[in-house]
Design a protein around this motif. Structure first.
Motif: not given
Lengths: 308, 446
Positions: B403-421
């Motif tokens: 869901d956050g991929f489209q905005y991934a570069i500008y808003y890392p908060h969209l994927w960093i924590v789920p990714g670490i999880a």
């Protein structure tokens, strides 16, 4: 050697037929109507009938399977429902990009993984060993897309060392990050396998003999131990190279790489079944083929295998 | 005399394995999150577009200003810097024309395509708004190149507009200062801002918005979301908690399917040998001749996205490995004296398999199950990431990142924590698998 190769190639035929059959059956089971999935729920009946006929969906499935197989043998995997483009053309256009990516990833995995494995094995339980093995555990646990996004954030957005994502007209700079993302899991597996294979070999008598003859340790490892530990390492390299084809789907999405993977994702979004089927079949065939090459290469590395 | 049972022994050895212990702790946290998901995260589906893409721990406040709507301003997407050239329909003087935008270095080329190839004096500002105030620096081939003349003071926070019902991503220059977001700028005099309450920003200098003043009025019921919100304004922390359920379900159900199919087939294949063995092994060979993830992708593409289908797709890929391991073990064990003994006292084949052989196969099966759970969780995340996993809006860790991929570069908060999880949980099951192997049977090689 020749007989062995021929025998292995002949053994491939039932596997390939099985692969096509399973792929075919799987897409036969698509709920609803494949044509409607692509055209929407209320298509023009004329168009629907034409495409149904064009795809041969009005025939019974064994006939369709035979048709599909016969055409596939001749290099025709059907056409896209949406654009009418031949699937083989799509594969032809994009295969090189994926192959480049997979090769680069594998090279990365080997030049980091094998030395790390050797160092770990020769200095078992040392700091370097623990470090590399922990690193490889992290490596296998990190999803490709998370690693890929982290690399983008660090090297493209923050540091600006790499110009961007995409194919970049084939410039090497654009290839580096995707191949690291894709190559990390095989790198981790290769380093673990190299370590355990060398540890196993180091226990054998001929290594003790070599050492007692006074051969220097680096030569014992690189010349004597390496050769006999190559078989499992080559297996792992081969299997992982083949599996990279699937990992490439995710990597290509992250890095906007114009290969088979992005074609697959587009086709899935568009519900374009002939493309999905053709790509699955092609990737599976590549996988089977690479595994065959690995098997045959055993016989080169270890002559004992030829006579089994 | 203090005599320990085998299980007790294994358990003690497992607890001495530090990494396995870390794994167990992470898995316990995962279990706890999954069980308590409804209590600690009651609204994972609640959307609030006004509160979209808020970075972690930031709040939205209402700001008042002399924000003016300017007729000659046209919106373009500066954020799409990966694309070299694109066309966008834009309304100019009541007529919709298509405008070609071409990014050249830091400037922008604009060409109006309404047949006459007329160039209108509009120019880009960093806010993604074209206005007549900026300067033309060159014209060629029907394109006009513009640069914005306004310099941006270092400490000025830039504004992200969201006009005309569309998202405008900030340009790369905005990444360092993304905490402010002005929305509804057509709505005279009022804008919403996302700011740190502590920064004390009072004024903004942005095209069309002069003297923007931030008030203390908060927008939305969000408060300051712990991990921020996604592009639909959903609380990422809550979705993350619910995503743990999907990961756990997938891990457990897929392994159960793999065990239910793999153990019987492997046992039969290994015990009876001969033709049955040939057929079963040929079938597993064919399944294994697909790369696992590719096969799962194909199954998902055929069946459509749904959690049940994820179970099926990953279950189908997972059992052959179990079957092979069990077969290998059974072939070794059936030549053993205890099997012969059982046969001699007249045990049936079924009894020999169930009561004499299987208990001896348990160690590799248990170890492999733990490693299998790790790989199923990873595969599910991969499937969801490429958009063919669970059905939206159900949150899975992979789909949150997608869901956050489209905005991934500008808003890392969209994927960093789920990714670490995802990485942590996969790591935890891998640690546990390693620990179990060492505890159950140190000689085992998997």
């Amino acid at each position: 050697m020749f007989n062995y190769t021929v025998r292995r190639i002949l053994q491939l035929i039932p596997v390939l037929i099985g692969v096509t059959f399973i792929t075919f059956i799987m897409f036969l089971a698509v709920p609803g109507n494949a044509v409607r999935l692509a055209l929407g729920n209320h298509p023009d009946p004329v168009v629907e009938a034409r495409i149904t006929h064009q795809l041969g969906l009005d025939k019974p499935w064994p006939v369709r399977y035979a048709d599909y197989l016969w055409k596939a043998v001749q290099g025709d995997l059907g056409n896209s429902i949406k654009t009418g483009e031949p699937v083989t053309k799509i594969i032809g256009d994009r295969f090189m990009a994926t192959l480049r990516l997979a090769l680069a990833a594998m090279i990365f995995a080997i030049i980091i993984g094998v030395p790390a494995g050797i160092i770990s094995a020769t200095r078992q339980y040392s700091f370097a060993d623990n470090f590399f093995m922990l690193l490889s555990l992290f490596g296998v646990s990190m999803p490709i897309f998370v690693l890929g996004l982290l690399l983008i954030l660090l090297f493209i957005v923050t540091l600006g060392w790499v110009p961007g994502t995409g194919y970049g007209n084939g410039q090497i700079a654009y290839l580096i990050l995707p191949s690291i993302a894709l190559g990390t899991i095989p790198m981790a597996i290769i380093s673990r396998m190299t370590r355990s294979a060398i540890l196993e070999v180091l226990k054998s008598d001929y290594i003790r003999t070599a050492r007692s003859k006074g051969i220097i340790e680096s030569r014992v490892i690189l010349k004597h131990a390496m050769k006999n530990s190559l078989i499992p390492v080559v297996t792992v390299i081969g299997n992982n190279f083949a599996a990279l084809m699937a990992g490439a789907i995710i990597t290509e999405k992250v890095f906007n790489w114009p290969g088979l993977g992005t074609a697959m994702i587009n086709a899935i979004d568009q519900r374009d079944l002939p493309i999905i089927m053709g790509l699955v079949l092609f990737m599976a065939a590549i996988f089977v083929f690479i595994n065959l090459v690995v098997d045959i290469s055993y016989a080169f590395i270890d002559p004992r295998i030829r006579y089994k | 005399m203090n005599q320990k049972t085998f299980l007790r022994n294994v358990f003690e050895r497992l607890l001495r394995h530090k990494l396995a212990l870390i794994g167990l702790v992470i898995i316990s946290i995962l279990l706890l999150l999954a069980i308590l998901a409804d209590i600690i995260a009651p609204t994972p589906y609640a959307q609030n577009i006004d509160a979209a893409l808020i970075p972690p721990l930031k709040k939205i406040y209402v700001a008042r200003s002399r924000l003016m709507y300017e007729k000659d301003m046209y919106v373009y997407e500066v954020g799409d810097s990966l694309k070299k050239e694109y066309t966008k329909p834009i309304e100019i003087n009541g007529k919709v024309v298509s405008v070609v935008f071409k990014k050249v270095d830091k400037a922008l080329q604009v060409q109006i395509q309404n047949g006459e190839k007329k160039i209108i004096p509009i120019a880009p500002s960093p806010q993604g708004v074209l206005s007549p105030y900026d300067k033309i620096i060159g014209e060629a081939d029907g394109f006009a190149t513009f640069v914005s003349e306004r310099s941006i003071p270092a400490k000025t926070f830039l504004v992200k507009f969201k006009p005309l019902g569309e998202h405008v991503l900030p340009s790369k220059e905005l990444i360092g200062a993304k905490l402010i977001e002005v929305k509804d700028w057509e709505d005279l005099g009022q804008a919403y801002l996302v700011v740190d309450k502590g920064t004390g920003i009072r004024h903004l200098h942005a095209k069309g918005a002069s003297d923007l003043t931030i008030t203390d009025e908060e927008i939305g019921p969000m408060g300051a979301p712990l991990l921020g919100t996604d592009n639909l304004g959903r609380d990422i922390a809550q979705r993350l908690v619910h995503g743990s359920r999907v990961s756990l379900y997938v891990g457990i159900v897929v392994e159960i399917i793999a065990l239910l199919i793999g153990i019987p087939l492997g046992a039969i294949s290994g015990y009876y040998g001969g033709r049955i063995d040939d057929w079963i092994m040929r079938f597993t060979d064919i399944i294994l001749s697909f790369p696992g993830l590719l096969f799962a992708i194909a199954v998902m593409a055929a069946l459509g996205r749904d959690l049940i289908n994820v179970f099926i797709a990953l279950g189908v890929v997972s059992w052959p490995t179990i079957a092979r391991i069990v077969r290998g073990q059974v072939i070794c064990l059936k030549e053993n004296e205890f099997t012969e003994g059982a046969r001699a006292i007249g045990c049936s084949n079924a009894r020999i398999i169930m009561h004499h052989i299987m208990p001896n196969c348990l160690a590799p099966i248990i170890v492999y199950t733990s490693l299998g759970i790790a790989s199923s969780i990873m595969s599910e995340a991969g499937l969801s990431f490429i958009g063919i996993g669970v059905r939206p809006p159900m949150p899975s860790w992979g789909s949150i990142i997608n869901d956050g991929f489209q905005y991934a570069i500008y808003y890392p908060h969209l994927w960093i924590v789920p990714g670490i999880a995802i990485a942590l949980v996969v790591l935890a099951f891998n640690f546990l698998g390693d620990g179990l192997r060492d505890a159950l049977d140190p000689k085992l090689k998997i």
